[in-house]
Scaffold this motif. Sequence first.
Motif, PDB file in Angstrom:
ATOM      1  N   GLN A   1     -12.020  -9.610  10.862  1.00  0.00           N
ATOM      2  CA  GLN A   1     -13.239  -8.883  10.524  1.00  0.00           C
ATOM      3  C   GLN A   1     -13.494  -7.748  11.512  1.00  0.00           C
ATOM      4  OE1 GLN A   1     -14.704  -9.450   7.720  1.00  0.00           O
ATOM      5  NE2 GLN A   1     -14.181 -11.533   7.187  1.00  0.00           N
ATOM      6  N   GLY A   2     -14.598  -7.036  11.300  1.00  0.00           N
ATOM      7  CA  GLY A   2     -15.010  -5.965  12.190  1.00  0.00           C
ATOM      8  C   GLY A   2     -15.936  -6.494  13.272  1.00  0.00           C
ATOM      9  N   THR A   3     -16.430  -5.591  14.094  1.00  0.00           N
ATOM     10  CA  THR A   3     -17.327  -5.988  15.175  1.00  0.00           C
ATOM     11  C   THR A   3     -18.736  -6.279  14.686  1.00  0.00           C
ATOM     12  OG1 THR A   3     -17.796  -3.666  15.627  1.00  0.00           O
ATOM     13  CG2 THR A   3     -16.081  -4.700  16.950  1.00  0.00           C
ATOM     14  N   VAL A   4     -19.181  -5.573  13.665  1.00  0.00           N
ATOM     15  CA  VAL A   4     -20.530  -5.737  13.118  1.00  0.00           C
ATOM     16  C   VAL A   4     -20.470  -6.244  11.682  1.00  0.00           C
ATOM     17  CG1 VAL A   4     -22.682  -4.540  12.513  1.00  0.00           C
ATOM     18  CG2 VAL A   4     -21.450  -3.898  14.588  1.00  0.00           C
ATOM     19  N   HIS A   5     -19.547  -5.705  10.918  1.00  0.00           N
ATOM     20  CA  HIS A   5     -19.456  -6.003   9.484  1.00  0.00           C
ATOM     21  C   HIS A   5     -18.370  -7.027   9.189  1.00  0.00           C
ATOM     22  CE1 HIS A   5     -22.174  -2.720   8.502  1.00  0.00           C
ATOM     23  NE2 HIS A   5     -21.453  -1.933   9.277  1.00  0.00           N
ATOM     24  N   GLU A   6     -18.594  -7.785   8.111  1.00  0.00           N
ATOM     25  CA  GLU A   6     -17.582  -8.700   7.601  1.00  0.00           C
ATOM     26  C   GLU A   6     -17.177  -8.231   6.212  1.00  0.00           C
ATOM     27  OE1 GLU A   6     -18.562 -12.825   7.798  1.00  0.00           O
ATOM     28  OE2 GLU A   6     -18.835 -12.754   9.962  1.00  0.00           O
ATOM     29  N   ALA A   7     -15.887  -8.213   5.975  1.00  0.00           N
ATOM     30  CA  ALA A   7     -15.365  -7.765   4.683  1.00  0.00           C
ATOM     31  C   ALA A   7     -15.744  -8.755   3.591  1.00  0.00           C
ATOM     32  CB  ALA A   7     -13.850  -7.619   4.755  1.00  0.00           C
ATOM     33  N   ARG A   8     -16.202  -8.213   2.479  1.00  0.00           N
ATOM     34  CA  ARG A   8     -16.529  -9.055   1.328  1.00  0.00           C
ATOM     35  C   ARG A   8     -15.235  -9.476   0.629  1.00  0.00           C
ATOM     36  NH1 ARG A   8     -21.030  -5.521  -1.666  1.00  0.00           N
ATOM     37  NH2 ARG A   8     -22.015  -4.696   0.191  1.00  0.00           N
ATOM     38  N   GLU A   9     -15.378 -10.400  -0.297  1.00  0.00           N
ATOM     39  CA  GLU A   9     -14.217 -10.994  -0.962  1.00  0.00           C
ATOM     40  C   GLU A   9     -13.333  -9.967  -1.665  1.00  0.00           C
ATOM     41  OE1 GLU A   9     -15.105 -14.368  -3.416  1.00  0.00           O
ATOM     42  OE2 GLU A   9     -16.322 -15.304  -1.847  1.00  0.00           O
ATOM     43  N   ASP A  10     -13.924  -8.947  -2.298  1.00  0.00           N
ATOM     44  CA  ASP A  10     -13.100  -7.972  -3.025  1.00  0.00           C
ATOM     45  C   ASP A  10     -12.205  -7.178  -2.087  1.00  0.00           C
ATOM     46  OD1 ASP A  10     -15.304  -6.581  -1.968  1.00  0.00           O
ATOM     47  OD2 ASP A  10     -15.627  -5.368  -3.777  1.00  0.00           O
ATOM     48  N   LEU A  11     -12.728  -6.776  -0.944  1.00  0.00           N
ATOM     49  CA  LEU A  11     -11.922  -6.051   0.041  1.00  0.00           C
ATOM     50  C   LEU A  11     -10.860  -6.978   0.636  1.00  0.00           C
ATOM     51  CD1 LEU A  11     -11.247  -3.560   1.721  1.00  0.00           C
ATOM     52  CD2 LEU A  11     -13.120  -4.195   3.273  1.00  0.00           C
ATOM     53  N   GLN A  12     -11.253  -8.187   0.960  1.00  0.00           N
ATOM     54  CA  GLN A  12     -10.287  -9.144   1.501  1.00  0.00           C
ATOM     55  C   GLN A  12      -9.131  -9.367   0.527  1.00  0.00           C
ATOM     56  OE1 GLN A  12     -11.738 -12.827   3.225  1.00  0.00           O
ATOM     57  NE2 GLN A  12     -13.703 -11.873   3.731  1.00  0.00           N
ATOM     58  N   ALA A  13      -9.454  -9.584  -0.745  1.00  0.00           N
ATOM     59  CA  ALA A  13      -8.421  -9.850  -1.751  1.00  0.00           C
ATOM     60  C   ALA A  13      -7.466  -8.662  -1.886  1.00  0.00           C
ATOM     61  CB  ALA A  13      -9.063 -10.177  -3.091  1.00  0.00           C
ATOM     62  N   ALA A  14      -8.021  -7.458  -1.901  1.00  0.00           N
ATOM     63  CA  ALA A  14      -7.181  -6.266  -2.047  1.00  0.00           C
ATOM     64  C   ALA A  14      -6.241  -6.114  -0.852  1.00  0.00           C
ATOM     65  CB  ALA A  14      -8.058  -5.018  -2.194  1.00  0.00           C
ATOM     66  N   LEU A  15      -6.747  -6.321   0.337  1.00  0.00           N
ATOM     67  CA  LEU A  15      -5.911  -6.176   1.533  1.00  0.00           C
ATOM     68  C   LEU A  15      -4.861  -7.274   1.618  1.00  0.00           C
ATOM     69  CD1 LEU A  15      -8.725  -5.182   4.038  1.00  0.00           C
ATOM     70  CD2 LEU A  15      -6.961  -3.677   3.100  1.00  0.00           C
ATOM     71  N   GLN A  16      -5.223  -8.474   1.218  1.00  0.00           N
ATOM     72  CA  GLN A  16      -4.293  -9.598   1.297  1.00  0.00           C
ATOM     73  C   GLN A  16      -3.255  -9.578   0.174  1.00  0.00           C
ATOM     74  OE1 GLN A  16      -7.316 -12.693   1.514  1.00  0.00           O
ATOM     75  NE2 GLN A  16      -6.785 -13.080   3.654  1.00  0.00           N
ATOM     76  N   SER A  17      -3.469  -8.767  -0.855  1.00  0.00           N
ATOM     77  CA  SER A  17      -2.537  -8.724  -1.990  1.00  0.00           C
ATOM     78  C   SER A  17      -1.218  -8.045  -1.624  1.00  0.00           C
ATOM     79  CB  SER A  17      -3.179  -8.021  -3.188  1.00  0.00           C
ATOM     80  OG  SER A  17      -3.312  -6.637  -2.937  1.00  0.00           O
ATOM     81  N   ASP A  18      -1.183  -7.294  -0.549  1.00  0.00           N
ATOM     82  CA  ASP A  18       0.038  -6.621  -0.102  1.00  0.00           C
ATOM     83  C   ASP A  18       0.283  -7.016   1.350  1.00  0.00           C
ATOM     84  OD1 ASP A  18       1.866  -4.776   1.045  1.00  0.00           O
ATOM     85  OD2 ASP A  18       1.280  -3.218  -0.373  1.00  0.00           O
ATOM     86  N   PRO A  19       1.347  -7.773   1.618  1.00  0.00           N
ATOM     87  CA  PRO A  19       1.592  -8.236   2.989  1.00  0.00           C
ATOM     88  C   PRO A  19       1.700  -7.108   4.021  1.00  0.00           C
ATOM     89  CG  PRO A  19       3.008  -9.406   1.451  1.00  0.00           C
ATOM     90  CD  PRO A  19       2.325  -8.314   0.675  1.00  0.00           C
ATOM     91  N   LYS A  20       2.279  -5.969   3.625  1.00  0.00           N
ATOM     92  CA  LYS A  20       2.397  -4.853   4.571  1.00  0.00           C
ATOM     93  C   LYS A  20       1.009  -4.300   4.920  1.00  0.00           C
ATOM     94  CE  LYS A  20       4.753  -0.564   5.549  1.00  0.00           C
ATOM     95  NZ  LYS A  20       5.735   0.420   5.120  1.00  0.00           N
ATOM     96  N   VAL A  21       0.181  -4.108   3.897  1.00  0.00           N
ATOM     97  CA  VAL A  21      -1.185  -3.605   4.117  1.00  0.00           C
ATOM     98  C   VAL A  21      -1.969  -4.601   4.971  1.00  0.00           C
ATOM     99  CG1 VAL A  21      -3.378  -3.053   2.984  1.00  0.00           C
ATOM    100  CG2 VAL A  21      -1.244  -2.153   2.054  1.00  0.00           C
ATOM    101  N   PHE A  22      -1.832  -5.879   4.654  1.00  0.00           N
ATOM    102  CA  PHE A  22      -2.566  -6.883   5.419  1.00  0.00           C
ATOM    103  C   PHE A  22      -2.104  -6.914   6.872  1.00  0.00           C
ATOM    104  CE2 PHE A  22      -3.494 -11.271   6.843  1.00  0.00           C
ATOM    105  CZ  PHE A  22      -4.877 -11.181   6.791  1.00  0.00           C
ATOM    106  N   GLY A  23      -0.821  -6.744   7.105  1.00  0.00           N
ATOM    107  CA  GLY A  23      -0.320  -6.679   8.481  1.00  0.00           C
ATOM    108  C   GLY A  23      -0.899  -5.498   9.241  1.00  0.00           C
ATOM    109  N   LEU A  24      -0.986  -4.357   8.562  1.00  0.00           N
ATOM    110  CA  LEU A  24      -1.592  -3.171   9.188  1.00  0.00           C
ATOM    111  C   LEU A  24      -3.070  -3.416   9.476  1.00  0.00           C
ATOM    112  CD1 LEU A  24       0.162  -0.475   6.996  1.00  0.00           C
ATOM    113  CD2 LEU A  24       0.534  -0.858   9.452  1.00  0.00           C
TER     114      LEU A  24
END
Length: 104
Positions: free
Chosen positions: A7-30
């Motif tokens: 997560q961020g320092t102030v904000h927490e990613a909502r489920e839609d952002l989390q799902a999109a980032l986790q759908s691509d292992p390279k993107v999630f690693g970045l």
Amino acid sequence: MANSFPQGTVHEAREDLQAALQSDPKVFGLWASLTPLGRNEFICWVDDAKQPATRQRRIQRTGDELLEGKKRPCCWAGCIHRTDKAPSRWQQAVLIDQKKMKGA
């Protein structure tokens, strides 16, 4: 089990952002390699969208920008919600004061 999504320092990613980032292992690693402040900027930028379509475009752009090597969202003035530093004069005048005037 606690959510181990980075997560961020102030904000927490909502489920839609989390799902999109986790759908691509390279993107999630970045994403995971960003600093908490970098992640915070992306989350704040996505959350700042007023319309669902804009939010979805920003979620897509987050992945694209990470793949381009960006560490912060392009053309974003920065999170105004952080408590560890005062907003810049520009942020105060344009992002904070202007929103207060519109809400009044």
